[in-house]
Design a protein around this motif. Sequence first.
Motif, PDB file in Angstrom:
ATOM      1  N   ILE A  72       6.973 -10.437   9.260  1.00 54.63           N
ATOM      2  CA  ILE A  72       5.625  -9.920   9.491  1.00 54.63           C
ATOM      3  C   ILE A  72       4.980  -9.473   8.173  1.00 54.63           C
ATOM      4  O   ILE A  72       5.656  -9.007   7.264  1.00 54.63           O
ATOM      5  N   SER A  73       3.678  -9.628   8.106  1.00 53.96           N
ATOM      6  CA  SER A  73       2.934  -9.118   6.950  1.00 53.96           C
ATOM      7  C   SER A  73       3.006  -7.591   6.961  1.00 53.96           C
ATOM      8  O   SER A  73       2.716  -6.949   7.974  1.00 53.96           O
ATOM      9  N   SER A  74       3.345  -7.018   5.835  1.00 55.38           N
ATOM     10  CA  SER A  74       3.415  -5.557   5.739  1.00 55.38           C
ATOM     11  C   SER A  74       2.040  -4.918   5.880  1.00 55.38           C
ATOM     12  O   SER A  74       1.945  -3.739   6.219  1.00 55.38           O
ATOM     13  N   LEU A  75       0.982  -5.675   5.648  1.00 54.83           N
ATOM     14  CA  LEU A  75      -0.366  -5.140   5.882  1.00 54.83           C
ATOM     15  C   LEU A  75      -0.574  -4.834   7.362  1.00 54.83           C
ATOM     16  O   LEU A  75      -1.279  -3.885   7.710  1.00 54.83           O
ATOM     17  N   ILE A  76       0.066  -5.599   8.246  1.00 52.78           N
ATOM     18  CA  ILE A  76       0.003  -5.305   9.681  1.00 52.78           C
ATOM     19  C   ILE A  76       0.732  -3.997   9.971  1.00 52.78           C
ATOM     20  O   ILE A  76       0.270  -3.177  10.770  1.00 52.78           O
ATOM     21  N   LEU A  77       1.851  -3.778   9.298  1.00 54.99           N
ATOM     22  CA  LEU A  77       2.583  -2.514   9.465  1.00 54.99           C
ATOM     23  C   LEU A  77       1.743  -1.345   8.949  1.00 54.99           C
ATOM     24  O   LEU A  77       1.700  -0.287   9.575  1.00 54.99           O
ATOM     25  N   LEU A  78       1.075  -1.538   7.814  1.00 56.08           N
ATOM     26  CA  LEU A  78       0.206  -0.490   7.264  1.00 56.08           C
ATOM     27  C   LEU A  78      -0.931  -0.174   8.223  1.00 56.08           C
ATOM     28  O   LEU A  78      -1.296   0.995   8.397  1.00 56.08           O
ATOM     29  N   LYS A  79      -1.477  -1.184   8.854  1.00 45.68           N
ATOM     30  CA  LYS A  79      -2.546  -0.962   9.832  1.00 45.68           C
ATOM     31  C   LYS A  79      -2.042  -0.105  10.986  1.00 45.68           C
ATOM     32  O   LYS A  79      -2.732   0.801  11.452  1.00 45.68           O
ATOM     33  N   GLU A  80      -0.816  -0.370  11.438  1.00 43.50           N
ATOM     34  CA  GLU A  80      -0.229   0.430  12.514  1.00 43.50           C
ATOM     35  C   GLU A  80       0.031   1.865  12.047  1.00 43.50           C
ATOM     36  O   GLU A  80      -0.201   2.815  12.788  1.00 43.50           O
ATOM     37  N   VAL A  81       0.509   2.018  10.813  1.00 44.71           N
ATOM     38  CA  VAL A  81       0.717   3.367  10.262  1.00 44.71           C
ATOM     39  C   VAL A  81      -0.613   4.113  10.210  1.00 44.71           C
ATOM     40  O   VAL A  81      -0.687   5.296  10.567  1.00 44.71           O
ATOM     41  N   ASN A  82      -1.669   3.440   9.803  1.00 43.04           N
ATOM     42  CA  ASN A  82      -2.987   4.085   9.745  1.00 43.04           C
ATOM     43  C   ASN A  82      -3.460   4.490  11.137  1.00 43.04           C
ATOM     44  O   ASN A  82      -4.057   5.550  11.319  1.00 43.04           O
ATOM     45  N   ARG A  83      -3.167   3.655  12.140  1.00 39.25           N
ATOM     46  CA  ARG A  83      -3.512   4.007  13.524  1.00 39.25           C
ATOM     47  C   ARG A  83      -2.775   5.274  13.954  1.00 39.25           C
ATOM     48  O   ARG A  83      -3.358   6.167  14.564  1.00 39.25           O
ATOM     49  N   ILE A  84      -1.500   5.369  13.592  1.00 32.10           N
ATOM     50  CA  ILE A  84      -0.700   6.556  13.915  1.00 32.10           C
ATOM     51  C   ILE A  84      -1.300   7.791  13.241  1.00 32.10           C
ATOM     52  O   ILE A  84      -1.396   8.857  13.855  1.00 32.10           O
ATOM     53  N   VAL A  85      -1.700   7.645  12.011  1.00 29.22           N
ATOM     54  CA  VAL A  85      -2.329   8.748  11.264  1.00 29.22           C
ATOM     55  C   VAL A  85      -3.579   9.223  12.006  1.00 29.22           C
ATOM     56  O   VAL A  85      -3.773  10.423  12.234  1.00 29.22           O
ATOM     57  N   ASN A  86      -4.437   8.278  12.374  1.00 32.63           N
ATOM     58  CA  ASN A  86      -5.677   8.625  13.073  1.00 32.63           C
ATOM     59  C   ASN A  86      -5.399   9.269  14.426  1.00 32.63           C
ATOM     60  O   ASN A  86      -6.086  10.230  14.801  1.00 32.63           O
ATOM     61  N   GLU A  87      -4.395   8.765  15.140  1.00 31.89           N
ATOM     62  CA  GLU A  87      -4.014   9.360  16.433  1.00 31.89           C
ATOM     63  C   GLU A  87      -3.576  10.811  16.285  1.00 31.89           C
ATOM     64  O   GLU A  87      -3.709  11.599  17.206  1.00 31.89           O
TER      65      GLU A  87
END
Length: 158
Positions: A72-87
Motif C-alpha cells: 500500500i502507498s504510505s500516503l494512504i496510511l498518512l491520510k488515515e492517520v490524519n483522519r484519526i487526528v481529526n476524529e
Amino acid sequence: MYRIGIGYDVHRLEEGYRLVIGGVEIPYPKGLKGHSDADVLVHAICDAILGALSLGDIGEHFPDSDDRFRGISSLILLKEVNRIVNENGYRVVNVDSTVVAQRPKLSPYKEEMRKNISEVLGISINSVSVKATTTEGLGFEGREEGISAQAVALLKKL
C-alpha cells in the motif's frame, strides 16, 4: 492546546524493490524493503503524529501481519492517520522531517515530497519541511544498507 510528537523509521535497501520516499518514486537500482511501500519519510511522519496524541505507532495501526497493507502507498496510511487526528479533535499544524541517505541525492525530489505530504494532511506546503542529509559514509546509511527518516509534528486542538 498543542501536542508535539517525534517519529523515526528505517528500512533496508535491496534490489528488487521500488524506492519511494515522501510519496515520490525515485529511480534507483535499489529500493526500500517493507510490507507497504516502505516509505521511511511518511512512516516517520505518521509515528510523529500518532505519538503527539499518545496513540501508539504505525505498526499498531497498520500491522505487517495484515495483508490489506501489503504494498500500500504510505500516503494512504498518512491520510488515515490524519483522519484519526481529526476524529480526536486535533489538526496537524506543521511537520519537520529529515531523510538520512548516502545516495541517491534527494534534493531534486524534496518539493514534490512536501507537496504530497501537505496535500494529504490538508495543510500549506509552507508547513511541511523535508530535509535530506548524508552521514559522510558512516553507519548503515553511509554504507548504503538502508535509509532512515526522522520527523517532528505539531498538533493543535480544534
